[in-house]
Structures are given as C-alpha cells and as structure tokens.
Write a protein that holds these residues in place. Structure first.
Motif, PDB file in Angstrom:
ATOM      1  N   THR A 234      -3.775   7.436   5.554  1.00 51.60           N
ATOM      2  CA  THR A 234      -2.768   7.670   4.024  1.00 51.60           C
ATOM      3  C   THR A 234      -2.902   6.451   3.198  1.00 51.60           C
ATOM      4  O   THR A 234      -3.187   7.111   2.146  1.00 51.60           O
ATOM      5  CB  THR A 234      -1.885   8.013   4.759  1.00 51.60           C
ATOM      6  OG1 THR A 234      -1.588   9.139   5.382  1.00 51.60           O
ATOM      7  CG2 THR A 234      -0.830   8.611   3.301  1.00 51.60           C
ATOM      8  N   ALA A 235      -2.921   5.284   3.879  1.00 53.10           N
ATOM      9  CA  ALA A 235      -2.858   4.269   3.149  1.00 53.10           C
ATOM     10  C   ALA A 235      -4.635   3.953   1.900  1.00 53.10           C
ATOM     11  O   ALA A 235      -4.440   3.753   0.925  1.00 53.10           O
ATOM     12  CB  ALA A 235      -2.921   2.804   3.306  1.00 53.10           C
ATOM     13  N   LEU A 236      -5.516   3.836   3.299  1.00 51.64           N
ATOM     14  CA  LEU A 236      -6.641   3.861   2.266  1.00 51.64           C
ATOM     15  C   LEU A 236      -7.432   4.928   1.452  1.00 51.64           C
ATOM     16  O   LEU A 236      -7.603   4.675   0.415  1.00 51.64           O
ATOM     17  CB  LEU A 236      -7.578   4.334   3.835  1.00 51.64           C
ATOM     18  CG  LEU A 236      -8.854   4.021   3.461  1.00 51.64           C
ATOM     19  CD1 LEU A 236      -9.584   2.274   2.532  1.00 51.64           C
ATOM     20  CD2 LEU A 236     -10.309   3.871   5.060  1.00 51.64           C
TER      21      LEU A 236
ATOM     22  N   LEU B   8      10.182  -0.392   8.965  1.00 52.82           N
ATOM     23  CA  LEU B   8       9.147  -1.046   9.221  1.00 52.82           C
ATOM     24  C   LEU B   8       7.573  -0.571   8.410  1.00 52.82           C
ATOM     25  O   LEU B   8       7.898   0.806   8.785  1.00 52.82           O
ATOM     26  CB  LEU B   8       8.400  -1.400  10.446  1.00 52.82           C
ATOM     27  CG  LEU B   8       8.850  -2.779  10.934  1.00 52.82           C
ATOM     28  CD1 LEU B   8       8.674  -3.306  12.205  1.00 52.82           C
ATOM     29  CD2 LEU B   8       9.016  -4.236  10.171  1.00 52.82           C
ATOM     30  N   HIS B   9       7.259  -0.901   7.592  1.00 49.56           N
ATOM     31  CA  HIS B   9       6.094  -0.387   7.233  1.00 49.56           C
ATOM     32  C   HIS B   9       5.487  -1.734   7.164  1.00 49.56           C
ATOM     33  O   HIS B   9       5.315  -2.382   6.195  1.00 49.56           O
ATOM     34  CB  HIS B   9       5.956   0.253   5.822  1.00 49.56           C
ATOM     35  CG  HIS B   9       4.889   0.489   5.182  1.00 49.56           C
ATOM     36  ND1 HIS B   9       4.460   0.222   3.722  1.00 49.56           N
ATOM     37  CD2 HIS B   9       3.460   1.540   5.482  1.00 49.56           C
ATOM     38  CE1 HIS B   9       3.992   1.329   3.360  1.00 49.56           C
ATOM     39  NE2 HIS B   9       2.697   1.865   4.621  1.00 49.56           N
ATOM     40  N   GLU B  10       4.247  -1.847   8.170  1.00 49.61           N
ATOM     41  CA  GLU B  10       3.558  -2.743   8.107  1.00 49.61           C
ATOM     42  C   GLU B  10       2.042  -2.664   8.228  1.00 49.61           C
ATOM     43  O   GLU B  10       1.521  -2.169   9.089  1.00 49.61           O
ATOM     44  CB  GLU B  10       4.029  -3.851   9.039  1.00 49.61           C
ATOM     45  CG  GLU B  10       4.180  -5.034   9.572  1.00 49.61           C
ATOM     46  CD  GLU B  10       4.102  -6.093   8.301  1.00 49.61           C
ATOM     47  OE1 GLU B  10       4.209  -7.155   8.330  1.00 49.61           O
ATOM     48  OE2 GLU B  10       5.490  -5.710   7.782  1.00 49.61           O
TER      49      GLU B  10
ATOM     50  N   LYS C  37     -10.749  -3.563  10.912  1.00 52.28           N
ATOM     51  CA  LYS C  37      -9.827  -5.137  10.539  1.00 52.28           C
ATOM     52  C   LYS C  37      -8.425  -5.341  10.548  1.00 52.28           C
ATOM     53  O   LYS C  37      -7.281  -5.752  11.002  1.00 52.28           O
ATOM     54  CB  LYS C  37     -10.601  -6.388   9.549  1.00 52.28           C
ATOM     55  CG  LYS C  37     -12.590  -6.408   9.959  1.00 52.28           C
ATOM     56  CD  LYS C  37     -12.533  -7.185   9.012  1.00 52.28           C
ATOM     57  CE  LYS C  37     -13.788  -7.384   9.131  1.00 52.28           C
ATOM     58  NZ  LYS C  37     -15.105  -8.183   7.977  1.00 52.28           N
ATOM     59  N   VAL C  38      -7.577  -3.576   9.514  1.00 48.19           N
ATOM     60  CA  VAL C  38      -6.665  -4.340   9.590  1.00 48.19           C
ATOM     61  C   VAL C  38      -6.426  -2.548   9.774  1.00 48.19           C
ATOM     62  O   VAL C  38      -6.869  -1.686   9.586  1.00 48.19           O
ATOM     63  CB  VAL C  38      -5.887  -4.872   8.404  1.00 48.19           C
ATOM     64  CG1 VAL C  38      -6.356  -5.996   8.387  1.00 48.19           C
ATOM     65  CG2 VAL C  38      -6.542  -3.975   7.003  1.00 48.19           C
ATOM     66  N   ARG C  39      -5.064  -2.116  10.378  1.00 46.77           N
ATOM     67  CA  ARG C  39      -4.163  -1.266   9.843  1.00 46.77           C
ATOM     68  C   ARG C  39      -2.896  -1.257   9.967  1.00 46.77           C
ATOM     69  O   ARG C  39      -2.068  -2.208   9.616  1.00 46.77           O
ATOM     70  CB  ARG C  39      -4.769  -0.536  12.161  1.00 46.77           C
ATOM     71  CG  ARG C  39      -5.458  -0.274  12.553  1.00 46.77           C
ATOM     72  CD  ARG C  39      -6.733  -0.067  12.067  1.00 46.77           C
ATOM     73  NE  ARG C  39      -6.568   2.085  12.937  1.00 46.77           N
ATOM     74  CZ  ARG C  39      -7.185   3.020  12.605  1.00 46.77           C
ATOM     75  NH1 ARG C  39      -7.940   2.749  11.901  1.00 46.77           N
ATOM     76  NH2 ARG C  39      -6.155   4.317  12.806  1.00 46.77           N
ATOM     77  N   ILE C  40      -2.449   0.298   8.839  1.00 51.85           N
ATOM     78  CA  ILE C  40      -1.331   0.102   8.981  1.00 51.85           C
ATOM     79  C   ILE C  40      -0.046   1.186   9.719  1.00 51.85           C
ATOM     80  O   ILE C  40      -0.376   2.348  10.134  1.00 51.85           O
ATOM     81  CB  ILE C  40      -1.409   0.934   6.991  1.00 51.85           C
ATOM     82  CG1 ILE C  40      -2.211   0.310   6.606  1.00 51.85           C
ATOM     83  CG2 ILE C  40       0.218   0.660   6.840  1.00 51.85           C
ATOM     84  CD1 ILE C  40      -1.755  -1.523   6.395  1.00 51.85           C
TER      85      ILE C  40
ATOM     86  N   LEU D   1       0.729  -0.926  -0.019  1.00 46.97           N
ATOM     87  CA  LEU D   1       0.006   0.243   0.013  1.00 46.97           C
ATOM     88  C   LEU D   1       0.839   0.972   0.295  1.00 46.97           C
ATOM     89  O   LEU D   1       1.949   1.427   0.806  1.00 46.97           O
ATOM     90  CB  LEU D   1      -0.983  -0.398   1.253  1.00 46.97           C
ATOM     91  CG  LEU D   1      -2.260  -0.888   0.856  1.00 46.97           C
ATOM     92  CD1 LEU D   1      -2.890  -1.384   2.907  1.00 46.97           C
ATOM     93  CD2 LEU D   1      -2.770  -0.185   0.545  1.00 46.97           C
ATOM     94  N   GLY D   2       0.376   2.068  -0.949  1.00 41.98           N
ATOM     95  CA  GLY D   2       0.761   3.462  -1.212  1.00 41.98           C
ATOM     96  C   GLY D   2       2.565   3.632  -2.437  1.00 41.98           C
ATOM     97  O   GLY D   2       2.783   4.366  -2.198  1.00 41.98           O
ATOM     98  N   GLY D   3       2.633   2.208  -2.430  1.00 42.37           N
ATOM     99  CA  GLY D   3       3.539   1.903  -3.428  1.00 42.37           C
ATOM    100  C   GLY D   3       5.221   2.711  -2.884  1.00 42.37           C
ATOM    101  O   GLY D   3       5.460   2.821  -2.266  1.00 42.37           O
TER     102      GLY D   3
END
Length: 290
Positions: free
Chosen positions: A232-234, A179-181, A279-282, A59-61
C-alpha cells in the motif's frame, strides 16, 4: 544513555530535519509563511487541505493516518500522545476527525514551532498542544494518556528501550500503542541513501519486524493487530513520483522540499527503491499495555 549522548542525538536530528535553516539562516516557520503568503493564503486562517503538503511527513500521508486511527478505533474521550509528531499533522487529524485531545512531542524544535502555528491557524489549538522533548524522557505525568501514537519515528530513536519504558509510564493501564513504522526488510544489502529519515547509516536506527515486536512485548505491550502495509505504501509513493521528480517547482503550496531542500527528490527515489528491493518494510498495528 548519558545526557551527553542524548544531546548529541538531538543535535544530529535537528541538523537532519532543519538543515535548510542552518544553511540559509531563515527559520522553517518563516520560509513556510512566505510560501503560503505568496500562494494567497491567509496565514492565520489556513485549511487542513492547504497545509496537507507539509502536514504529515510519512508514507501514505493522511490516508495512512486515517487507516491507523480506524484500526485503533479511536474515541473522542481519549487522550493521545503523538510521539515524533513532526509538524503536527497527525495530531490535528486526530483532533479534527476523531475529536481526541492530543499532545505532540518532537525533538526537533523547528517542527514544534511550525506545529504550534499550524494548529492555531487551522483552529485546532484548543485540542492540540506541542512540546519539544526527547521521547525517552518527557516532562509529562504518569498515566496521563490512553493512546500512544507514533508514525515513522522509531527509526530515529537509538534508545528504543528508554522510549518504550517512557510509553509504559505515560499510558493508563490497558492503554494502546498505535504504530505506523518503517522496519528493516529481509534484504540486508546497504540502504540506498539518503532517505527522508537519515543521510547516513549511522543515523538510521531501523529494527526488523521481529526485533521491534520483541522489544514491544518485552516492555509489556501485547500485539492486538499487526499488518504489513508495504505494498500500500509503495503504491501510494509511486503515485507521487511525478510530483517528486519536478521538485514541486510548479506547486504553489509548500511541500516536503521546503523542509528537506533539493535533496528531497533523491530521498524519495531512494525510499521507493529500498521498498521495492525489500530493504525496508512498512508495518502498522495496535498493541495493548498488559
């Protein structure tokens, strides 16, 4: 973890990320070369913009990678290990824009083959190299890196303790982890599946934010700066919905669908829905080896 279990995990990941090769018998690098050729590209002299569609499978490229590099204040004299490097996009970005020497490691052999070709074709083979290995047991010497870099890969690694112990071994004293997780969110309802990293619950190894941070600290990594970048990712993902919806049928250059197949559209939609539902976070952040 036994060798038998490790071999099974490697097989599962190769099946997931290189499923189209199993189905078609044509390797990922061969499929990519064919599409680049049909798009009129020089297969041995590609630009970083031309390979961007299959360069960084997170996500985010490139924007997300640049943001993490800035957070970690990377320098040109640093040696970086890119864990779960995929097709090598972050490795090339760090070599090209930060001037780092980068080693990428991934357990999926097809990704490593593509990474080697793309680095050579983009003129970055002198500053990047790649190896196919388990992140928990790499054939690399002690204290050989200043920075461990990892984007959207830990959720594919069941042996978290083994991986973090390996990072501790490989880092110099005072080295950094960037980390970017993807982590589990507060909404504990089952994930909408498939997603880009897993087709079943059994192959998704998400940890919650607190659990991930506790594991890092137990392994000797002290947090320096940790951010929740979910919104930001969304936003980034929503901007790509239309492209995903058409399945890249009108695109000349290759994109993720060439890796994941037609299922990629559903994977992208499910990831968006999982993010929106909590359900998920970044997360992204910097940790320092104590």
């Amino acid at each position: 973890m036994t060798d038998h279990v490790r071999d099974h995990d490697a097989h599962v990941l190769n099946d997931h990320y290189d499923a189209l090769t199993t189905g078609s018998g044509e390797s990922l690098v061969a499929r990519l070369r064919a599409v680049f050729h049909d798009a009129g590209c020089d297969l041995e002299h590609l630009t970083l913009d031309e390979v961007a569609g299959i360069d960084q499978l997170h996500l985010g490229g490139r924007a997300a990678s640049r943001s993490l590099a800035a957070l970690g204040a990377l320098r040109s004299d640093q040696r970086v290990l890119d864990v779960g490097c995929g097709t090598g996009g972050a490795s090339r970005l760090l070599a090209d824009e930060a001037g780092c020497q980068v080693v990428g490691v991934d357990i999926t052999a097809a990704f490593v083959e593509v990474a080697e070709w793309l680095s050579a074709a983009t003129g970055l083979a002198q500053r990047t190299r790649f190896l196919c290995a388990d992140a928990a047991r790499t054939p690399l010497p002690d204290s050989s890196f200043d920075v461990i870099w990892c984007q959207h890969a830990l959720m594919n690694m069941p042996d978290m303790a083994g991986v973090l112990a390996e990072w501790r071994r490989l880092l110099v004293p005072g080295g950094q982890v960037l980390l970017h997780e993807v982590v589990a969110g507060e909404n504990l309802e089952p994930l909408a599946l498939p997603v880009p990293w897993a087709r079943t619950e059994a192959t998704s190894h998400l940890k919650g934010r607190e659990s991930l941070q506790a594991s890092l600290e137990a392994a000797g990594f002290v947090p320096v700066s940790v951010r929740d970048v979910t919104e930001t990712a969304l936003t980034w993902h929503q901007k790509h919905v239309r492209r995903e919806a058409v399945g890249e049928k009108t695109a000349r250059l290759p994109g993720p669908a060439l890796i994941f197949g037609d299922e990629f559209v559903e994977m992208g939609r499910n990831l968006r829905d999982n993010l929106a539902a909590g359900k998920v976070r970044i997360l992204d952040g910097v940790w320092k080896l104590a």
